[in-house]
Write a protein that holds these residues in place. Structure first.
Motif, PDB file in Angstrom:
ATOM      1  N   GLN A  43       0.825  -1.200   0.000  1.00  0.00           N
ATOM      2  CA  GLN A  43       0.000   0.000   0.000  1.00  0.00           C
ATOM      3  C   GLN A  43       0.862   1.254   0.000  1.00  0.00           C
ATOM      4  OE1 GLN A  43      -2.967  -0.047   3.124  1.00  0.00           O
ATOM      5  NE2 GLN A  43      -3.447  -2.197   2.783  1.00  0.00           N
ATOM      6  N   PHE A  44       1.957   1.221   0.771  1.00  0.00           N
ATOM      7  CA  PHE A  44       2.849   2.378   0.839  1.00  0.00           C
ATOM      8  C   PHE A  44       3.503   2.633  -0.521  1.00  0.00           C
ATOM      9  CE2 PHE A  44       7.076   4.230   1.733  1.00  0.00           C
ATOM     10  CZ  PHE A  44       6.668   5.403   2.352  1.00  0.00           C
ATOM     11  N   TYR A  46      -6.203   6.272   1.249  1.00  0.00           N
ATOM     12  CA  TYR A  46      -5.404   5.228   1.883  1.00  0.00           C
ATOM     13  C   TYR A  46      -5.721   5.143   3.373  1.00  0.00           C
ATOM     14  CZ  TYR A  46      -2.668   4.718  -2.364  1.00  0.00           C
ATOM     15  OH  TYR A  46      -2.279   4.472  -3.653  1.00  0.00           O
ATOM     16  N   ASP A  47      -5.429   3.964   3.960  1.00  0.00           N
ATOM     17  CA  ASP A  47      -5.695   3.797   5.384  1.00  0.00           C
ATOM     18  C   ASP A  47      -4.786   4.707   6.196  1.00  0.00           C
ATOM     19  OD1 ASP A  47      -3.373   2.034   6.773  1.00  0.00           O
ATOM     20  OD2 ASP A  47      -3.617   1.442   4.678  1.00  0.00           O
ATOM     21  N   LEU A  53      -0.107   8.253   7.048  1.00  0.00           N
ATOM     22  CA  LEU A  53       0.802   8.902   7.986  1.00  0.00           C
ATOM     23  C   LEU A  53       2.256   8.547   7.681  1.00  0.00           C
ATOM     24  CD1 LEU A  53       1.244  10.673  10.399  1.00  0.00           C
ATOM     25  CD2 LEU A  53       0.753   8.732  11.905  1.00  0.00           C
ATOM     26  N   ALA A  54       2.497   7.313   7.244  1.00  0.00           N
ATOM     27  CA  ALA A  54       3.849   6.927   6.840  1.00  0.00           C
ATOM     28  C   ALA A  54       4.314   7.793   5.671  1.00  0.00           C
ATOM     29  CB  ALA A  54       3.885   5.451   6.460  1.00  0.00           C
ATOM     30  N   ALA A  65      -6.862  10.089  11.977  1.00  0.00           N
ATOM     31  CA  ALA A  65      -7.086   9.703  10.584  1.00  0.00           C
ATOM     32  C   ALA A  65      -8.233   8.707  10.465  1.00  0.00           C
ATOM     33  CB  ALA A  65      -5.803   9.117   9.995  1.00  0.00           C
ATOM     34  N   LYS A  66      -8.295   7.753  11.400  1.00  0.00           N
ATOM     35  CA  LYS A  66      -9.404   6.792  11.400  1.00  0.00           C
ATOM     36  C   LYS A  66     -10.728   7.509  11.636  1.00  0.00           C
ATOM     37  CE  LYS A  66      -6.885   2.619  12.823  1.00  0.00           C
ATOM     38  NZ  LYS A  66      -7.317   1.777  11.692  1.00  0.00           N
ATOM     39  N   ALA A  67     -10.725   8.473  12.564  1.00  0.00           N
ATOM     40  CA  ALA A  67     -11.948   9.231  12.842  1.00  0.00           C
ATOM     41  C   ALA A  67     -12.356  10.063  11.626  1.00  0.00           C
ATOM     42  CB  ALA A  67     -11.739  10.141  14.055  1.00  0.00           C
ATOM     43  N   ALA A  68     -11.368  10.693  10.956  1.00  0.00           N
ATOM     44  CA  ALA A  68     -11.653  11.554   9.812  1.00  0.00           C
ATOM     45  C   ALA A  68     -12.280  10.775   8.657  1.00  0.00           C
ATOM     46  CB  ALA A  68     -10.367  12.237   9.341  1.00  0.00           C
TER      47      ALA A  68
END
Length: 294
Positions: free
Chosen positions: A58-59, A169-170, A175-176, A227-230
């Motif tokens: 994914q990255f 993306y997750d 964040l990475a 990020a999960k909340a957003a």
């Protein structure tokens, strides 16, 4: 939505407590603290990506997609600017002004949500915005000067939230990518400080130095939760939940850091929390109506 709400609450509680963490490194320049924060966040995220199943693929997909890479680059620069201003303000006695900045951010989020995401707040939600706006106006007038720290924090984080809504993306992969984007800049700055004998981090007491290394986790975890909340909540709702963070920071500034707190700020605080209650009740009603319709 319940999961998103939980992630948002945890993230904002963590952010509200972070001034206590950055105060540990008050002897360092804000730029040096930020560089270490970026570097150790990158290390933390790199470990997660390597260890996570399918995360590396994914990255790679993220960094090879030009459109997504531009979005990640923009979000990286926005959050890095936000971090720098926040760290500087905390270590220079402006914690109340940082709190005001994050009180303003939800209003900025709602404006962005209406302009760019076509979200349509209800009448009661607009009432909440008005109450919050009055509270922020009172706090700004009471502060007595142009709150550039507050407005910069609100603007950068509000735009960061908007960009995060555009990235598919997750949370961990995004964040990475953000930390990888600014990692070379942070590393170059640390090398420059070392070469010019201006670095001070390595002279910290051993325990404090270890805490600085742990800044990666302290930075990455709340951002992952955010990020999960957003990805699961409307931007306008996410903005109002954010009041948890600055409320905690405001209490710390008064009772822990002993900054000046006027009665007018207490009135401002009352308006803002009234707005939060009104908005929460209105949002619950909207969610129930939607559930019945479905």
């Amino acid at each position: 939505m319940k999961k998103g709400l939980g992630y948002a609450i945890i993230a904002y509680i963590a952010w509200g407590l972070l001034p206590m963490y950055w105060k540990l490194f008050g002897s360092l320049m804000a730029g040096e603290i930020l560089s270490h924060r970026v570097i150790w966040s990158f290390v933390f995220m790199a470990i997660l990506i390597v260890a996570g199943k399918g995360k590396w693929q994914q990255f790679r997909s993220l960094i090879t997609n030009r459109t997504t890479l531009l979005l990640v680059g923009a979000s990286s620069l926005l959050i890095s600017t936000n971090w720098l201003i926040f760290i500087w303000a905390v270590n220079n006695g402006h914690v109340i002004e940082t709190s005001l900045g994050y009180y303003i951010t939800p209003l900025f989020n709602i404006m962005l949500a209406v302009l760019f995401l076509r979200e349509k707040p209800t009448g009661r939600q607009w009432l909440a915005v008005a109450l919050a706006g009055i509270g922020v106006l009172i706090a700004t007038v009471d502060y007595g000067r142009f709150p550039w720290v507050s407005l910069t924090l609100a603007g950068t984080f509000g735009l960061y939230s908007l960009v995060k809504k555009r990235v598919t993306y997750d949370a961990a992969t995004g964040l990475a990518g953000e930390t990888a984007f600014v990692f070379p800049i942070a590393l170059a700055y640390i090398i420059y400080l070392f070469a010019t004998h201006q670095d001070a981090a390595w002279s910290l007491p051993p325990l404090t130095l270890i805490m600085l290394f742990l800044a990666g986790g302290a930075t990455a975890l709340p951002l992952l939760w955010f990020a999960k909340a957003a990805s699961q909540l409307p931007l306008s709702m996410l903005g109002f939940i954010q009041y948890i963070g600055p409320s905690i920071t405001l209490l710390l500034s008064v009772f822990v850091f002993k900054e000046k707190f006027s009665p007018m700020l207490l009135i401002s605080f009352a308006f803002i929390w009234s707005a939060l209650i009104v908005y929460a009740l209105a949002s619950i009603k909207v969610a129930r109506t939607a559930a019945v319709t479905e």
